[in-house]
Design a protein around this motif. Structure first.
Motif, PDB file in Angstrom:
ATOM      1  N   LEU A  43      16.978  26.511  -1.106  1.00  0.00           N
ATOM      2  CA  LEU A  43      17.291  26.959  -2.461  1.00  0.00           C
ATOM      3  C   LEU A  43      18.694  26.511  -2.870  1.00  0.00           C
ATOM      4  CD1 LEU A  43      16.474  28.558  -4.964  1.00  0.00           C
ATOM      5  CD2 LEU A  43      17.352  30.621  -3.837  1.00  0.00           C
ATOM      6  N   THR A  65      18.651  22.764  -3.397  1.00  0.00           N
ATOM      7  CA  THR A  65      17.971  22.449  -4.654  1.00  0.00           C
ATOM      8  C   THR A  65      18.885  22.682  -5.850  1.00  0.00           C
ATOM      9  OG1 THR A  65      15.846  23.135  -3.697  1.00  0.00           O
ATOM     10  CG2 THR A  65      15.966  22.969  -6.090  1.00  0.00           C
ATOM     11  N   SER A  66      19.520  23.832  -5.883  1.00  0.00           N
ATOM     12  CA  SER A  66      20.364  24.188  -7.022  1.00  0.00           C
ATOM     13  C   SER A  66      21.489  23.180  -7.218  1.00  0.00           C
ATOM     14  CB  SER A  66      20.944  25.591  -6.830  1.00  0.00           C
ATOM     15  OG  SER A  66      19.919  26.549  -6.692  1.00  0.00           O
ATOM     16  N   LEU A  99      21.914  20.514 -10.541  1.00  0.00           N
ATOM     17  CA  LEU A  99      23.116  20.522 -11.372  1.00  0.00           C
ATOM     18  C   LEU A  99      23.879  19.200 -11.261  1.00  0.00           C
ATOM     19  CD1 LEU A  99      24.343  24.159 -10.669  1.00  0.00           C
ATOM     20  CD2 LEU A  99      23.198  23.310 -12.724  1.00  0.00           C
ATOM     21  N   GLY A 102      14.220  19.289  -9.108  1.00  0.00           N
ATOM     22  CA  GLY A 102      14.358  20.648  -8.584  1.00  0.00           C
ATOM     23  C   GLY A 102      13.018  21.282  -8.287  1.00  0.00           C
TER      24      GLY A 102
END
Length: 222
Positions: free
Chosen positions: A44, A47-48, A52, A158
Motif C-alpha cells: 500500500l 503504491t501510494s 503520486l 495504482g
C-alpha cells in the motif's frame, strides 16, 4: 527537430525514468523497513508513493518529452506514427535512467550500490498479468485526454498494483532497473525476460487492435 531540442527531450526522459524508479524502489525500501513484515501495508505504501510520484513527473516533464518513461509507450506510439522523436534514443535514455534511479536509492539508504535481485516473480499468472497490465496502460495512454492523462495514467498504475498478480510493471525499463535491487520492489534477472516478453506482446496486440479499428472506421460508410 533541432539537436538541442532532441537532447532536451532525451534528458527529460532519462531524468524522468530515473526519478520514477527512485520513487518505486525507494518507497519499497522504506516500506519494507517500516511495515514490520506486513506485506499488504508495504505494498500500500509502495503504491501510494508510485501514484503520486508518477502523476507529478508526467505533469512536469510531459510538455518536454511526452513523459513516456517506458519503452512500451515509446514503441507503441512510434508504431502508430504518433511519435516523431528518436525512438531508440528514448529507449536508451529510459533504460539508463532506470538503472541510475535504482542506484541513487541504494546510495540514499546506504545499501550496496551494485546488487542483483533474488526475488523470483515469474509464472503463468505473472505473464498474463504483465500482458494485461501493458495493454491496460497503453489503452489509457492512447485514449486519455491530454489534460487528464497524468491523473488517469497514475491511477491506472495504482489500481494495477492490486488487481494484477505481477503488481503491474508494464514497463521494460522498470524491469531492467529493478533487476539491480535486491529489495521489496526487485525482480530476479531470471524472471525479467518473461516479463518483458509479455509486455512486448501487449504492445503488439494493442498496435494491431488500434490499426484494425482505424481501418474499420476508414472503410465504414459515411
Amino acid at each position: 527537430m533541432s539537436e538541442a531540442r532532441t537532447a532536451q527531450r532525451l534528458l527529460a526522459e532519462g531524468l524522468g525514468t530515473a526519478a520514477l524508479l527512485a520513487v518505486v524502489v525507494g518507497s519499497g525500501v522504506m516500506a519494507q523497513q517500516l511495515a514490520g513484515g506486513n506485506v499488504a501495508v508495504a505494498l500500500l505504501a509502495n503504491t501510494s508513493a508510485t501514484v503520486l510520484g508518477l502523476w507529478v513527473l508526467i505533469e512536469l516533464l510531459g510538455p518536454i518529452s511526452g513523459a513516456h518513461f517506458n519503452p512500451a509507450v515509446t514503441l507503441t506510439l512510434a508504431a502508430l506514427r504518433r511519435f516523431d522523436g528518436p525512438v531508440w534514443g528514448y529507449v536508451a535514455a529510459q533504460l539508463a535512467g532506470a538503472a541510475l534511479g535504482v542506484w541513487l536509492v541504494h546510495a540514499m539508504f546506504e545499501l550496496p550500490i551494485w546488487q542483483l535481485s533474488a526475488k523470483a516473480r515469474w509464472g503463468l499468472g505473472a505473464g498474463i498479468s504483465e500482458f494485461v497490465a501493458t495493454a491496460c496502460l497503453l489503452a489509457v495512454v492512447l485514449r486519455a485526454p491530454a489534460t487528464k492523462a497524468p491523473g488517469l495514467v497514475a491511477a491506472t498504475v495504482g489500481a494495477g498494483y492490486w488487481f494484477t498478480a505481477s503488481t503491474f510493471f508494464a514497463n521494460p525499463a522498470a524491469v531492467f532497473g529493478r533487476m539491480f535491487s535486491d529489495s521489496f520492489a526487485g525482480i530476479a534477472p531470471a524472471s525479467a525476460p518473461g516479463f518483458v516478453a509479455a509486455q512486448l506482446l501487449g504492445v503488439a496486440t494493442v498496435v494491431a487492435v488500434v490499426r484494425a479499428l482505424t481501418r474499420s472506421r476508414a472503410g465504414a460508410p459515411g
